[in-house]
Write an enzyme that holds these catalytic residues in place. Structure first.
Site, PDB file in Angstrom:
ATOM      1  N   GLU A 238       0.827  -1.206   0.000  1.00  0.00           N
ATOM      2  CA  GLU A 238       0.000   0.000   0.000  1.00  0.00           C
ATOM      3  C   GLU A 238       0.864   1.260   0.000  1.00  0.00           C
ATOM      4  O   GLU A 238       0.541   2.256  -0.641  1.00  0.00           O
ATOM      5  CB  GLU A 238      -0.935  -0.018   1.218  1.00  0.00           C
ATOM      6  CG  GLU A 238      -2.012   1.037   1.152  1.00  0.00           C
ATOM      7  CD  GLU A 238      -3.136   0.794   2.159  1.00  0.00           C
ATOM      8  OE1 GLU A 238      -3.258  -0.335   2.682  1.00  0.00           O
ATOM      9  OE2 GLU A 238      -3.879   1.733   2.425  1.00  0.00           O
TER      10      GLU A 238
ATOM     11  N   GLU B 144       2.228   1.598  -3.436  1.00  0.00           N
ATOM     12  CA  GLU B 144       1.140   2.057  -4.289  1.00  0.00           C
ATOM     13  C   GLU B 144       0.933   3.575  -4.135  1.00  0.00           C
ATOM     14  O   GLU B 144       0.786   4.308  -5.117  1.00  0.00           O
ATOM     15  CB  GLU B 144      -0.140   1.308  -3.883  1.00  0.00           C
ATOM     16  CG  GLU B 144      -1.346   1.582  -4.748  1.00  0.00           C
ATOM     17  CD  GLU B 144      -2.599   0.855  -4.209  1.00  0.00           C
ATOM     18  OE1 GLU B 144      -2.601   0.488  -3.006  1.00  0.00           O
ATOM     19  OE2 GLU B 144      -3.543   0.672  -4.980  1.00  0.00           O
TER      20      GLU B 144
ATOM     21  N   CYS C 158      -8.050  -1.653   4.351  1.00  0.00           N
ATOM     22  CA  CYS C 158      -7.973  -2.783   5.291  1.00  0.00           C
ATOM     23  C   CYS C 158      -9.331  -3.179   5.852  1.00  0.00           C
ATOM     24  O   CYS C 158      -9.504  -4.293   6.320  1.00  0.00           O
ATOM     25  CB  CYS C 158      -7.093  -2.445   6.483  1.00  0.00           C
ATOM     26  SG  CYS C 158      -5.472  -1.926   6.013  1.00  0.00           S
TER      27      CYS C 158
ATOM     28  N   SER D 298      -7.109   2.046  -2.199  1.00  0.00           N
ATOM     29  CA  SER D 298      -5.969   1.176  -2.441  1.00  0.00           C
ATOM     30  C   SER D 298      -6.460  -0.177  -2.924  1.00  0.00           C
ATOM     31  O   SER D 298      -7.442  -0.721  -2.406  1.00  0.00           O
ATOM     32  CB  SER D 298      -5.181   0.994  -1.138  1.00  0.00           C
ATOM     33  OG  SER D 298      -4.337  -0.129  -1.250  1.00  0.00           O
TER      34      SER D 298
ATOM     35  N   LYS E 275     -15.291  -9.236   8.640  1.00  0.00           N
ATOM     36  CA  LYS E 275     -14.272 -10.129   8.065  1.00  0.00           C
ATOM     37  C   LYS E 275     -14.867 -11.471   7.682  1.00  0.00           C
ATOM     38  O   LYS E 275     -14.374 -12.158   6.801  1.00  0.00           O
ATOM     39  CB  LYS E 275     -13.125 -10.335   9.056  1.00  0.00           C
ATOM     40  CG  LYS E 275     -12.303  -9.086   9.321  1.00  0.00           C
ATOM     41  CD  LYS E 275     -11.258  -8.858   8.262  1.00  0.00           C
ATOM     42  CE  LYS E 275     -10.537  -7.533   8.503  1.00  0.00           C
ATOM     43  NZ  LYS E 275      -9.753  -7.123   7.337  1.00  0.00           N
TER      44      LYS E 275
ATOM     45  N   GLU F 238     -16.115 -10.736   4.371  1.00  0.00           N
ATOM     46  CA  GLU F 238     -15.035 -10.524   3.407  1.00  0.00           C
ATOM     47  C   GLU F 238     -14.455 -11.862   2.933  1.00  0.00           C
ATOM     48  O   GLU F 238     -14.170 -12.050   1.748  1.00  0.00           O
ATOM     49  CB  GLU F 238     -13.926  -9.686   4.059  1.00  0.00           C
ATOM     50  CG  GLU F 238     -12.761  -9.372   3.124  1.00  0.00           C
ATOM     51  CD  GLU F 238     -11.602  -8.694   3.837  1.00  0.00           C
ATOM     52  OE1 GLU F 238     -11.385  -8.966   5.034  1.00  0.00           O
ATOM     53  OE2 GLU F 238     -10.902  -7.902   3.192  1.00  0.00           O
TER      54      GLU F 238
ATOM     55  N   GLU G 130     -14.280 -13.260  -5.109  1.00  0.00           N
ATOM     56  CA  GLU G 130     -12.977 -13.016  -5.737  1.00  0.00           C
ATOM     57  C   GLU G 130     -11.806 -13.355  -4.812  1.00  0.00           C
ATOM     58  O   GLU G 130     -10.655 -13.335  -5.240  1.00  0.00           O
ATOM     59  CB  GLU G 130     -12.879 -11.562  -6.218  1.00  0.00           C
ATOM     60  CG  GLU G 130     -12.820 -10.488  -5.130  1.00  0.00           C
ATOM     61  CD  GLU G 130     -14.203 -10.033  -4.662  1.00  0.00           C
ATOM     62  OE1 GLU G 130     -15.181 -10.793  -4.839  1.00  0.00           O
ATOM     63  OE2 GLU G 130     -14.305  -8.918  -4.093  1.00  0.00           O
TER      64      GLU G 130
ATOM     65  N   CYS H  40     -10.014  -1.075  14.963  1.00  0.00           N
ATOM     66  CA  CYS H  40     -10.282  -2.502  15.211  1.00  0.00           C
ATOM     67  C   CYS H  40     -10.340  -2.864  16.697  1.00  0.00           C
ATOM     68  O   CYS H  40     -11.011  -3.827  17.064  1.00  0.00           O
ATOM     69  CB  CYS H  40      -9.237  -3.358  14.525  1.00  0.00           C
ATOM     70  SG  CYS H  40      -9.078  -2.979  12.775  1.00  0.00           S
TER      71      CYS H  40
END
Lengths: 176, 589
Positions: B278, B281, B304, B324, B363, B366, B371, B520
């Site tokens: 990241e 990037e 994230c 990102s 999560k 996710e 994908e 978090c």
């Protein structure tokens, strides 16, 4: 964005016309405090009920979540999310009407129309609902059909009353 | 400052203080099932009623401000009777199958009924009908247990601005939930799980995946690896009676090993890997804009947080190129474990089961995104919340406090201090800048102890800026550039910032967004209850972990360096792109 498709309601507007009307209503009421409820009322009077797609469309327009708008629609008994008939029959079951035969009138209507409370006849002519007192207890038992008030209704008269609206409707169609 | 008397005790409190808060000040705890300090006061549950001299009826203390000379009684016979009746009425319509309720141990209704010595319920009547909603990957809803306190409504509406949950219908028919009481999958929900974190009873909780994890551990043909997010070490101790803000990293590793995991790794390793990708990037985008004078999507947003990704896909499709393309550390870990590590073991991706332990409910959602299978199979198999891991350890009979301190396994078990602070709001930004600044200048980030103070703490939108000085020749085009960064947490705050950004009222190069207040450490899967005080304590212990590390910058993590040397090549390489990056797609639901 979902197209607010007019699925089976009584109105004669095309899909584009409905979208245009909804956009106008959103534009007019979006920034007014408490504007959502009058907007919902106008849309319901336009379409006869509030289709799910229309509720989603309005919630986007008002920048509110679908759940929030649904919460308001489901809170007020005035709003309906299912198609309703051309004539909405409200049978008073307030105390006075109840003791003077309102219950029997309701039973006769159910039998005559072949539907239960909250339902609509297949020809979309009548919707049957109950009410708690119109403030006309001296005229009990009372039913209303759209804006008409029928007083001292007798169970045996129910068929005649319905016939009157059916005939009125077919005459109206012939005139068109 | 009004002076009030509570049960004969005089206190002076600021104007606008509620009776509930003033009583606490005077040393009296008033029970409540809905109020949350500084967050939620709607007077929904009516448990907190008190008597006020001169008032005809008891008043709800959570929504009644004190006035000068007020005399309050919190424990009269009338108050006790009233309170009892309210709890009994709640119990009369509640689905009271406590033995099998996931909130048996910490249900607020059960605790209160017990404290009020309610041994019998006088009222009988209709009960709420039971309908379990497991339609989304992360959450389980059981409205027959809901007591209509509306904490979740406040959180979902006012703090997160998502409004998936809202009161539907009225009177006895009232239910809290998605539109027209449909399943949650039919409305937009980011799965942050803050509703589950605040629910006083068992009406909303995470979808429990403990049995799936036991099944994997029991299967001799599977090699089961576990990763634990940075925030877990700062909170799982709370499941075993440790004070809030106690780091239990070593014991947590020991417990995981004793649960039977074949390798105990650390998401911190993947957090460092995230920074490498990241950060690079971000620098690539800066280079495009400042040197090559080309268009590049700036500002860059962090990626994230999967709930933020869902939110952006739904609300800001035009901003997706700015986010990102890095996967979250959880997903990077899964993809690397089933390729790089599998190769080292001589196993196929299919033979490995990746379990992640997250402070998070999103999560879970996710991990099953279609994908997320760049290893050839689903990269992360099951996600456990902090609470679920706590339960597994208890079920296994492991005595947590007697465990030795152990270290995670190689080659995916080491994390730098920069990875630790991913747990806190502002942490990903600070970690990225520790590395990016050093790449540009060859020097450490010019902040005391590497901490960028203005982006720490619990303010909803935080900003910092600094001027880049002493660049290396390759990066000379950035000399004198003032870098502006922003950090937001809580989606309502993120929305406020992004809308201002779109309106041109904010200027920024890099933005960190975390869905849960505090980041978090305040995640929807953390031990209950997370208040601001708890958030601060957990954040402090995370900073201590960071400061106690020799390696405090991601690019100095030796295991990450080795991964690049042996497998990936360099950040943003072809292999990195295949395994560590992803694409987002606009969503209208």
């Amino acid at each position: 964005m979902n197209d607010p498709k007019c699925s089976g309601c009584a109105c004669t507007l095309s899909e584009e016309e409905i979208t245009k009307r909804l956009d106008d209503i959103i534009e007019e009421y979006r920034d007014k405090p408490g504007g959502l409820i009058p907007a919902l009322q106008i849309v319901q009077s336009l379409l006869g009920y509030l289709p799910d797609k229309v509720i989603r469309y309005l919630s986007n327009g008002f920048h509110k979540s679908y759940s929030e708008v649904a919460g308001i629609v489901s809170f007020y008994s005035f709003f309906s999310t299912t198609p309703r008939g051309k004539y909405i029959i409200r049978v008073c079951l307030g105390t006075a009407c109840y003791v003077r035969g309102g219950k029997q009138i309701l039973e006769n209507l159910k039998q005559e129309l072949g539907i239960d409370v909250g339902e609509t006849t297949e020809d979309r002519m009548f919707t049957l609902s109950i009410a708690r007192c119109f403030g006309a207890c001296g005229l009990a038992p009372v039913i209303t059909i759209n804006d008409d008030i029928h007083q001292r209704v007798k169970g045996a008269k129910v068929r005649d009353i319905l016939k009157y609206y059916r005939e009125k409707d077919s005459q109206g169609k012939e005139m068109n | 400052m009004p002076n009030v008397t509570i049960n004969g005790v005089d206190v002076s409190v600021p104007n606008g203080t509620t009776i509930l808060a003033a009583a606490k000040n005077a040393g009296f705890e008033i029970p409540t099932l809905c109020a949350l300090e500084d967050l939620h006061a709607v007077g929904a549950c009516r448990i907190c009623v008190v008597e006020v001299e001169g008032a005809k009826t008891p008043v709800p203390s959570c929504v009644t401000p004190v006035s000068d000379g007020m005399k309050v009684y919190t424990n009269t016979q009338r108050v006790r009777q009233y309170r009892r009746m309210m709890v009994e009425l709640l119990l009369s319509e509640h689905d009271g199958v406590c033995q099998t309720c996931n909130r048996f141990a910490d249900c607020e209704l059960r605790k209160l009924a017990n404290e009020l010595s309610i041994l019998d319920v006088r009222f009988t009547g209709d009960k709420k009908s039971r309908k379990i909603d497991k339609s989304t990957p992360g959450l389980m809803r059981d409205n027959s247990k809901c007591i209509l306190c509306r904490r979740c409504v406040t959180m979902c509406n006012r703090i997160q601005g998502v409004a998936a949950l809202f009161p539907q219908n009225r009177g006895f028919e009232t239910s809290i939930g998605p539109a027209f009481s449909t399943d949650l999958q039919n409305v937009f929900c980011v799965q942050c799980g803050q509703c589950a974190a605040l629910c006083p009873v068992g009406a909303i909780s995470e979808n429990n995946h403990i049995s799936e994890v036991w099944a994997a551990l029991d299967n001799p043909d599977k090699f089961v690896v576990v990763e634990t997010a940075p925030a877990i070490r700062a909170s799982i101790g709370e499941c075993f009676g440790y004070d809030t803000g106690t780091a239990v990293t070593g014991k947590m590793v020991a417990a995981l090993r004793r649960l039977g995991f074949d390798a105990v790794f650390d998401t911190n390793f993947a957090a460092d890997l995230t920074i490498m990708e990241e950060g690079t990037e971000f620098l690539t985008r800066l280079k495009a804009v400042f040197k090559d004078k080309k268009d590049a999507p700036l500002p860059q947003f962090t990626s994230c947080c999967p709930a933020w990704i869902r939110y952006a896909e739904h609300n800001y499709p035009e901003l997706l190129p700015n986010i990102s393309s890095c996967k979250s550390p959880q997903q990077m870990f899964g993809a690397v474990a089933k390729t790089y590590y599998a190769k080292k073991l001589g196993k196929k991706a299919d033979d490995i089961v990746v379990i992640s332990v997250m402070p998070c409910i999103a999560k879970k959602s996710e991990a099953i995104r279609p994908e997320m299978n760049d290893s050839g199979v689903q990269d992360v198999d099951y996600v456990l919340t902090t609470r679920e891991l706590g339960l597994m350890i208890k079920e296994s009979g492991i005595v947590f406090e007697n465990l030795p301190e152990e270290y995670a396994d190689a080659p995916m078990g080491k994390g730098s201090g920069a990875a630790d602070i991913f747990a806190n709001t502002g942490g990903v930004m600070e970690a990225a800048l520790r590395t990016a600044y050093e790449i540009i200048t060859g020097k450490s980030l010019p902040f005391e102890d590497l901490h960028i103070k203005p982006i720490e703490g619990l303010i909803g939108i935080k900003r910092a800026e600094f001027t880049i000085k002493g660049t290396l020749p390759e990066w000379s085009f950035l000399e004198g550039v003032t870098l502006k960064v922003a950090v937001t947490h809580g989606l309502g705050q993120a929305r406020k910032f992004v809308d201002a950004l779109k309106a041109g009222q904010e200027e920024c190069h890099f933005i960190e967004v975390m869905t849960c207040p505090g980041g978090c450490i305040g995640g929807g899967g953390q031990p209950r209850f997370t208040t601001d005080e708890v958030r601060n304590q957990r954040m402090n212990v995370i900073f201590k972990e960071d400061e106690g590390k020799k390696v405090r910058k991601s690019h100095e993590n030796p295991e990450v360096m080795r991964l690049y040397e042996e497998f990936l090549g360099a950040p943003l390489s072809e292999m990195s792109h295949k395994l560590l990056h992803t694409k987002y797609k606009p969503s209208n639901k």
